[in-house]
Design a protein around this motif. Structure first.
Motif, PDB file in Angstrom:
ATOM      1  N   SER A  51      11.920  -4.143 -30.991  1.00 16.82           N
ATOM      2  CA  SER A  51      13.175  -4.100 -30.255  1.00 16.82           C
ATOM      3  C   SER A  51      13.095  -3.040 -29.174  1.00 16.82           C
ATOM      4  O   SER A  51      12.138  -2.258 -29.107  1.00 16.82           O
ATOM      5  CB  SER A  51      14.348  -3.810 -31.202  1.00 16.82           C
ATOM      6  N   ARG A  52      14.123  -2.993 -28.338  1.00 13.34           N
ATOM      7  CA  ARG A  52      14.216  -1.953 -27.327  1.00 13.34           C
ATOM      8  C   ARG A  52      15.671  -1.538 -27.190  1.00 13.34           C
ATOM      9  O   ARG A  52      16.597  -2.329 -27.392  1.00 13.34           O
ATOM     10  CB  ARG A  52      13.672  -2.443 -25.985  1.00 13.34           C
ATOM     11  N   ASP A  88       6.669  -0.776 -33.152  1.00 11.98           N
ATOM     12  CA  ASP A  88       6.409  -1.806 -32.138  1.00 11.98           C
ATOM     13  C   ASP A  88       7.630  -1.983 -31.242  1.00 11.98           C
ATOM     14  O   ASP A  88       8.030  -3.104 -30.916  1.00 11.98           O
ATOM     15  CB  ASP A  88       6.049  -3.140 -32.803  1.00 11.98           C
ATOM     16  N   SER A  89       8.212  -0.857 -30.836  1.00 10.40           N
ATOM     17  CA  SER A  89       9.454  -0.894 -30.075  1.00 10.40           C
ATOM     18  C   SER A  89       9.410   0.078 -28.912  1.00 10.40           C
ATOM     19  O   SER A  89       8.480   0.896 -28.791  1.00 10.40           O
ATOM     20  CB  SER A  89      10.648  -0.575 -30.991  1.00 10.40           C
ATOM     21  N   ASN A 146      14.141  -7.378 -34.085  1.00 12.64           N
ATOM     22  CA  ASN A 146      13.730  -8.393 -33.107  1.00 12.64           C
ATOM     23  C   ASN A 146      14.782  -8.557 -32.008  1.00 12.64           C
ATOM     24  O   ASN A 146      15.082  -9.679 -31.579  1.00 12.64           O
ATOM     25  CB  ASN A 146      13.470  -9.747 -33.780  1.00 12.64           C
ATOM     26  N   SER A 147      15.313  -7.457 -31.559  1.00 17.56           N
ATOM     27  CA  SER A 147      16.343  -7.488 -30.521  1.00 17.56           C
ATOM     28  C   SER A 147      15.797  -6.819 -29.273  1.00 17.56           C
ATOM     29  O   SER A 147      15.748  -5.589 -29.184  1.00 17.56           O
ATOM     30  CB  SER A 147      17.610  -6.768 -31.013  1.00 17.56           C
ATOM     31  N   GLU A 148      15.403  -7.620 -28.316  1.00 16.64           N
ATOM     32  CA  GLU A 148      14.854  -7.103 -27.065  1.00 16.64           C
ATOM     33  C   GLU A 148      15.872  -7.193 -25.930  1.00 16.64           C
ATOM     34  O   GLU A 148      15.508  -7.163 -24.757  1.00 16.64           O
ATOM     35  CB  GLU A 148      13.568  -7.852 -26.707  1.00 16.64           C
ATOM     36  N   SER A 196       4.441   2.323 -30.595  1.00 18.78           N
ATOM     37  CA  SER A 196       5.677   2.231 -29.827  1.00 18.78           C
ATOM     38  C   SER A 196       5.625   3.124 -28.598  1.00 18.78           C
ATOM     39  O   SER A 196       4.662   3.877 -28.393  1.00 18.78           O
ATOM     40  CB  SER A 196       6.872   2.628 -30.713  1.00 18.78           C
ATOM     41  N   GLU A 197       6.693   3.048 -27.786  1.00 17.24           N
ATOM     42  CA  GLU A 197       6.813   3.856 -26.589  1.00 17.24           C
ATOM     43  C   GLU A 197       8.150   4.596 -26.619  1.00 17.24           C
ATOM     44  O   GLU A 197       9.188   3.994 -26.880  1.00 17.24           O
ATOM     45  CB  GLU A 197       6.735   2.987 -25.330  1.00 17.24           C
ATOM     46  N   LEU A 198       8.081   5.891 -26.312  1.00 19.83           N
ATOM     47  CA  LEU A 198       9.287   6.716 -26.289  1.00 19.83           C
ATOM     48  C   LEU A 198       9.296   7.568 -25.034  1.00 19.83           C
ATOM     49  O   LEU A 198       8.309   8.237 -24.715  1.00 19.83           O
ATOM     50  CB  LEU A 198       9.342   7.623 -27.523  1.00 19.83           C
ATOM     51  N   ASP A 199      10.433   7.528 -24.358  1.00 18.38           N
ATOM     52  CA  ASP A 199      10.677   8.395 -23.211  1.00 18.38           C
ATOM     53  C   ASP A 199      11.876   9.271 -23.571  1.00 18.38           C
ATOM     54  O   ASP A 199      13.020   8.795 -23.600  1.00 18.38           O
ATOM     55  CB  ASP A 199      10.965   7.561 -21.959  1.00 18.38           C
TER      56      ASP A 199
END
Length: 473
Positions: A253-254, A273-274, A229-231, A295-298
């Motif tokens: 988180s991100r 969910d990050s 839970n660290s955004e 989630s999203e990954l670049d």
């Protein structure tokens, strides 16, 4: 006189009365008597030979020898029944020793004087690495929760869990080594849990190391870095993560990272969910390189190699740009119901370079080569492919199953099981590509389309390019 002397020495006269009384002579008396008679005869003959006027041996010395018979040895008595035989006879009748009682490699022999070979001393097992524990550290933290900003430098030993509270920031200086070991009296894996913010300031010359407190780390020796839970603006620059259960695991988180190297872990990077943006990273020798769920990954200019599975994504969105996916034992990338964009990436020497199930996206300037099965498998996906290459794969270059879309400006050739195979019922446009030949019949032979025999081909390949496009990799 000589005969009288001999007669007295043999003690014959004392034995005569007992013989007359008993009526028979003893064996000893008979032997003495025979000896006396022989001596008398010999003496008489010697007198004739030595003392007569015409004695032939007169004046000469003669040596006389005589053999006296010895009494026969006593007869051997048979042993009584049940009497134990001597030890030597028992030993001679024993059978060979049981080889199971001897060390392996020792020959069986009954000779007690034979030289028995000694077994070689046991050799150390070199297949298992020797692992030594870290004993000295500049800082030791035992099950600590950090409520204020903290800086780590030097060698740090974490026993148990190190928790960064939501209001705190953890900064790690270049060259710092953070080692992890189970807490006192606990068998749980040690972890770094970040609820606040983490900033890893490693450099190319002095990377930050996250590893177990053991030499020769193995996958699962410690838990890993967990973002919970660290955004906030979490960053990992030039760090090396080894022997973790999950190198970096993010939940809601991100974070961003440059120059991250994750190896010998069960999972390199896991996003739940990050969001993550990674550049110049290497993920290798893991059971699964990356795992994405909602989630999203670049991922840019990175390498995912020699894992069991390279990247596994589900209900996620990911972008690969300049990524090399090499030598993974299963799929290089396996995505289910995802949105994707793959650009300038290489998929080589995997079992299957790419497998997309559902979802939609595009491939541009990608190369699928020397994979052990298909170069790319598209199942129920909507896709657009431009300026890519599908060459020298052991299976099919491009495998379609109910996939909709198009491929154009691309190169197909030298795929052992065919250049393109459509085994679904959806049409697919494969126009303006180079198929390694300008012969239409030869091109058609490399395209497997069951509907073509019915005159309703689902793969359209005419018109095709007469030469290889310059833009294709």
């Amino acid at each position: 006189m000589n005969i009288i002397r001999i007669f007295n020495n043999l003690n014959i006269l004392p034995a005569v009365p007992s013989i007359l009384k008993s009526g028979h002579a003893t064996p000893a008396f008979l032997r003495r008597f025979v000896l006396l008679v022989g001596l008398v005869a010999t003496q008489a003959g010697c007198q004739q030979l030595f003392h007569a006027q015409d004695a032939p041996l007169k004046g000469q010395t003669v040596t006389v020898s005589m053999t006296v018979p010895q009494p026969p040895p006593p007869a051997a008595k048979p042993l009584p029944q049940g009497t134990e035989q001597p030890a030597q006879q028992k030993t001679a009748k024993q059978g060979p020793l049981d080889s199971r009682l001897l060390p392996s490699g020792t020959p069986v022999t009954n000779d007690p004087l034979s030289v028995k070979p000694q077994p070689d001393p046991p050799k150390p097992d070199l297949s298992k690495p020797i692992r030594t524990a870290l004993e000295k550290a500049d800082t030791v933290l035992v099950n600590k929760t950090v409520a204020e900003d903290m800086v780590l430098r030097g060698t740090v030993l974490v026993r148990g869990a190190l928790v960064i509270a939501p209001q705190a920031t953890l900064r790690i200086d270049p060259g710092t080594q953070v080692r992890f070991a189970p807490g006192p009296g606990s068998a749980e894996l040690s972890r770094l849990v970040v609820q606040g913010r983490i900033v890893v300031n490693g450099t190319l010359q002095q990377p930050v190391v996250f590893a177990p407190a053991l030499s020769n780390p193995l996958a699962g020796d410690w838990g890993g870095v967990v973002l919970l839970n660290s955004e906030k603006k979490n960053s990992f620059d030039h760090c090396r993560i080894e022997g973790a259960q999950t190198g970096i695991e993010a939940h809601f988180s991100r974070f961003s990272g440059r120059g991250i190297v994750v190896s010998k872990s069960r999972t390199g990077v896991a996003l739940y969910d990050s969001e993550a943006g990674l550049q110049g990273c290497t993920i290798s020798r893991c059971d699964r390189g990356c795992r994405l769920s909602d989630s999203e990954l670049d991922l840019r200019d990175s390498t995912v190699r020699e894992n069991r599975q390279g990247i596994a994504a589900q209900h996620s969105s990911f972008t690969l740009s300049g990524v090399k996916v090499l030598g993974n034992s299963q799929e290089g990338v396996a995505a289910d119901q995802c949105r994707f964009r793959l650009t300038s990436s290489l998929f080589a020497e995997n079992r299957s370079g790419l497998r997309l199930t559902g979802g939609d996206g595009q491939l541009f300037l990608c190369r699928f080569s020397q994979n052990r099965e298909s170069g790319a498998e598209l199942v129920g996906v909507r896709i657009r492919i431009n300026s890519s290459s599908f060459i020298q794969n052991s299976g099919v270059g491009l495998l379609l199953e109910n996939a909709r879309g198009s491929v154009a400006g691309s190169v197909f050739g030298d795929n052992r099981a065919g250049n393109l195979h459509n085994r679904g019922s959806e049409p697919f446009a494969a126009l303006l590509n180079w198929w390694g030949s300008a012969d239409e019949n030869r091109i058609a032979a490399g395209i497997l389309d069951p509907e073509r025999k019915q005159g309703t081909a689902l793969v359209m390949f005419v018109p095709f390019l007469k030469e290889r496009p310059v833009t294709a990799p």
